[in-house]
Design a protein around this motif. Structure first.
Motif, PDB file in Angstrom:
ATOM      1  N   TYR A  97     -11.086  -6.855  -0.204  1.00  0.00           N
ATOM      2  CA  TYR A  97      -9.866  -6.145   0.171  1.00  0.00           C
ATOM      3  C   TYR A  97      -9.541  -6.626   1.579  1.00  0.00           C
ATOM      4  O   TYR A  97     -10.215  -6.256   2.533  1.00  0.00           O
ATOM      5  N   SER A 102       0.843  -1.208   0.000  1.00  0.00           N
ATOM      6  CA  SER A 102       0.000   0.000   0.000  1.00  0.00           C
ATOM      7  C   SER A 102       0.874   1.253   0.000  1.00  0.00           C
ATOM      8  O   SER A 102       2.030   1.229   0.450  1.00  0.00           O
ATOM      9  N   ARG A 103       0.271   2.337  -0.483  1.00  0.00           N
ATOM     10  CA  ARG A 103       1.007   3.605  -0.552  1.00  0.00           C
ATOM     11  C   ARG A 103       1.219   4.150   0.861  1.00  0.00           C
ATOM     12  O   ARG A 103       2.295   4.535   1.250  1.00  0.00           O
ATOM     13  N   TRP A 117     -16.054  -8.269  -4.845  1.00  0.00           N
ATOM     14  CA  TRP A 117     -14.665  -7.831  -4.694  1.00  0.00           C
ATOM     15  C   TRP A 117     -14.289  -7.910  -3.217  1.00  0.00           C
ATOM     16  O   TRP A 117     -15.129  -7.675  -2.361  1.00  0.00           O
ATOM     17  N   TYR A 150     -11.358  -2.326 -12.474  1.00  0.00           N
ATOM     18  CA  TYR A 150     -11.937  -1.769 -11.242  1.00  0.00           C
ATOM     19  C   TYR A 150     -10.981  -1.708 -10.051  1.00  0.00           C
ATOM     20  O   TYR A 150     -11.406  -1.352  -8.957  1.00  0.00           O
ATOM     21  N   LEU A 151      -9.708  -2.087 -10.248  1.00  0.00           N
ATOM     22  CA  LEU A 151      -8.786  -2.098  -9.104  1.00  0.00           C
ATOM     23  C   LEU A 151      -8.770  -0.749  -8.386  1.00  0.00           C
ATOM     24  O   LEU A 151      -8.837  -0.671  -7.158  1.00  0.00           O
ATOM     25  N   LYS A 152      -8.705   0.319  -9.130  1.00  0.00           N
ATOM     26  CA  LYS A 152      -8.627   1.665  -8.535  1.00  0.00           C
ATOM     27  C   LYS A 152      -9.871   1.983  -7.715  1.00  0.00           C
ATOM     28  O   LYS A 152      -9.812   2.680  -6.703  1.00  0.00           O
ATOM     29  N   THR A 153     -11.034   1.481  -8.173  1.00  0.00           N
ATOM     30  CA  THR A 153     -12.285   1.765  -7.455  1.00  0.00           C
ATOM     31  C   THR A 153     -12.256   1.177  -6.048  1.00  0.00           C
ATOM     32  O   THR A 153     -12.697   1.801  -5.094  1.00  0.00           O
ATOM     33  N   TYR A 154     -11.721  -0.051  -5.922  1.00  0.00           N
ATOM     34  CA  TYR A 154     -11.829  -0.748  -4.636  1.00  0.00           C
ATOM     35  C   TYR A 154     -10.540  -0.749  -3.822  1.00  0.00           C
ATOM     36  O   TYR A 154     -10.568  -1.115  -2.641  1.00  0.00           O
ATOM     37  N   ALA A 155      -9.432  -0.422  -4.447  1.00  0.00           N
ATOM     38  CA  ALA A 155      -8.161  -0.480  -3.725  1.00  0.00           C
ATOM     39  C   ALA A 155      -7.284   0.665  -4.196  1.00  0.00           C
ATOM     40  O   ALA A 155      -6.156   0.458  -4.646  1.00  0.00           O
ATOM     41  N   GLU A 156      -7.823   1.846  -4.060  1.00  0.00           N
ATOM     42  CA  GLU A 156      -7.151   3.042  -4.569  1.00  0.00           C
ATOM     43  C   GLU A 156      -5.781   3.233  -3.904  1.00  0.00           C
ATOM     44  O   GLU A 156      -4.844   3.734  -4.506  1.00  0.00           O
ATOM     45  N   ASP A 157      -5.663   2.780  -2.632  1.00  0.00           N
ATOM     46  CA  ASP A 157      -4.422   3.011  -1.876  1.00  0.00           C
ATOM     47  C   ASP A 157      -3.341   1.962  -2.153  1.00  0.00           C
ATOM     48  O   ASP A 157      -2.236   2.067  -1.647  1.00  0.00           O
TER      49      ASP A 157
END
Ligand code: FAD
Length: 453
Positions: free
Chosen positions: A218, A192-193, A216, A248-255
């Motif tokens: 996380y 993670s960032r 999905w 959709y990765l960015k939608t659910y795991a933006e960090d």
């Protein structure tokens, strides 16, 4: 080909096979466990790695610790497709390092005398008459083939179903999987960032658009990495899960950082009731090979461990009576169905209902409380969907905007109760299996028709 003999041969060292070996290691039986993978990779398969603590408590299996435990879990946050409703379902669990935990069980079993052969593949069962008498194997370390004769073969080969699907189709344990009764799932473990907030909560996102017929997830693995992925229903002509993952990765795991991938991979997961019999003459099937995954949330490690426990119990009974036929091993079915299978049977129906809902139905149902957090906990723990009279009245008022949804929910609850009852009255003897199977088929067909109306 060298011929060797063991009391029991377990094919597959995933959590199902490893827990069977662990339970049996205390019995003094002569046991062989084989796995195609090298030691260092046994237990390593595409998975979300979340397991409820209750399974370890129920079975007396050791809790994961040290490097085997990546995160203690306190509950799940569930999000509606429009993200406007968040439910929190409390419940303790572990996000595990699956290879480390599985290898621990295997190491403890090996210390107590279980023979473990890695890099060894079962090529086919040895069948004499209508009895399984052993298994042919190839050991890549020694470059050598063996014929292993045993009183009982345990098929714990996961989705490969390597032993039981090679048996004559007249044996009911050879039952196949229909594609629509499975999800294709894909996941990655990413760094993670920033520090993950609330790593003690698993997150689940429902969306037919981003994961048709699945969801999905996380799942944090500590404060700086997470297991993220999705499942979609198989056999429906949807694109493969990797397509949705990219989209959709960015939608659910933006960090999470898409270029900091630690692990990646996908696999099939059966989302149905258990195989109609997990025992036959000289053979047991457990774990994914026997369809023990929870049909709604797709978790299968805990139920694989339950099936491992039941296998060990059935094996010990069979050695006491000297009966290694279907009847002598029948306790496998009774034990598993009582502990998990009956719930799976009712959840198989709930899963079919959920897969047909639109995102708009789900948004509506969750926001208006047609189904509530408590129902979800009850459903996932026991497979019961109770709608009390007072509750029903309230829900009728709330559900006025979607009367058909409410009617369907009532039908689903009724059929779920019937399915559970049918499984609770599972036949006590193999001779009664076919009649009981016909009743199951008829109930599920009736349900499918009722759901279409
Ligand atoms: C993407 C994804 C996410 C999931 N997330 C979760 C989750 O978060 N929590 C959860 O509880 N469950 C989850 N599941 C389900 C879970 O992974 C499985 O139910 C569980 O791991 C099954 O264990 P098993 O021992 O039956 O099979 P496996 O772990 O598949 O083990 C089977 C073993 O058999 C060996 N084998 C196969 N064929 C042969 C052969 N011919 N000879 C010798 N060895 C053989 C394989 O090498 C393997 O080691 C998920 C599944 C997927 C696909």
């Amino acid at each position: 080909m060298e011929r060797v003999s063991f009391d029991v041969v377990i094919v597959g060292g995933g959590v199902a096979g490893a827990s069977t070996a662990w339970f049996l290691s205390k019995t003094g039986l002569k046991i062989l466990l084989i796995d195609s993978k090298p030691w260092s990779r046994i237990g390593d398969k595409p998975c979300g790695d979340a397991v409820s603590k209750g399974h370890f408590d129920e079975l007396g299996l050791p809790y994961p610790e040290g490097e085997q435990l990546e995160q203690k879990i306190e509950g799940i946050k569930l999000y509606s497709p429009d993200m406007k409703t968040e439910w929190i379902v409390k419940g303790e669990g572990f996000e595990i390092n699956a290879p480390a935990y599985t290898q621990r069980l295997l190491k403890e079993s090996s210390d107590k005398g279980v023979t473990i052969m890695d890099l060894t593949t079962a090529s086919g069962p040895i069948v004499e008459g209508n009895f399984v008498k052993g298994i042919k194997i190839f050991n890549r370390r020694e470059n050598k083939e063996y014929e292993v004769y045993s009183k009982i073969v345990v098929d714990a080969s996961g989705n490969a179903r390597s032993v039981r699907t090679k048996l004559p189709s007249e044996m009911p344990i050879a039952e196949q999987l229909e594609r629509k009764d499975a999800d294709v799932a894909y996941r990655e473990v990413l760094l993670s960032r920033d520090e993950i907030s609330e790593p003690e909560y698993l997150k689940i996102f429902i969306s037919q658009k981003a994961s048709p017929g699945g969801y999905w997830w996380y799942f944090p693995k500590g404060k700086n990495k997470a297991n993220v992925g999705l499942g979609i229903q198989d056999g429906m002509g949807y694109p493969n899960p990797h397509y949705y993952y990219e989209k959709y990765l960015k939608t659910y795991a933006e960090d999470l950082l898409p270029d900091k991938v630690l692990v990646k991979g996908g696999a099939l997961v059966a989302t149905r009731r258990p195989i109609s019999t997990m025992a036959w003459n000289g053979i047991l099937a457990i774990g994914d090979s026997a369809f023990t995954v929870n049909p709604v949330h797709g978790g299968g490690k805990g139920s694989a461990m339950i099936s491992g426990y039941c296998a060990s119990r059935a094996i010990m009974n069979a050695f006491e009576t000297g009966n290694f036929g279907a009847e002598g091993l029948w306790d496998m079915n009774l034990c598993y169905i009582e502990r998990y299978g009956a719930k799976q049977a009712s959840l198989d129906l709930f899963r079919r209902f959920l897969q047909k809902l639109s995102d708009s139905d789900i948004n509506y149902g969750m926001s208006k409380g047609l189904i509530k957090e408590d129902d979800l906990l009850e459903v996932s723990t026991y497979g019961n969907l109770h709608l009390s009279t007072a509750d029903k009245a309230m829900r009728v008022i709330m559900g006025l905007g979607r009367p058909s949804l409410l009617v369907k929910l009532k039908i689903v609850a009724e059929y779920m109760a019937k399915a559970k009852q049918l499984y609770i009255s599972y036949p006590k003897k193999p001779e009664l299996l076919e009649t009981w199977k016909a009743s199951v088929t008829s109930l599920y067909n009736e349900f499918n028709i009722a759901l279409e109306k």
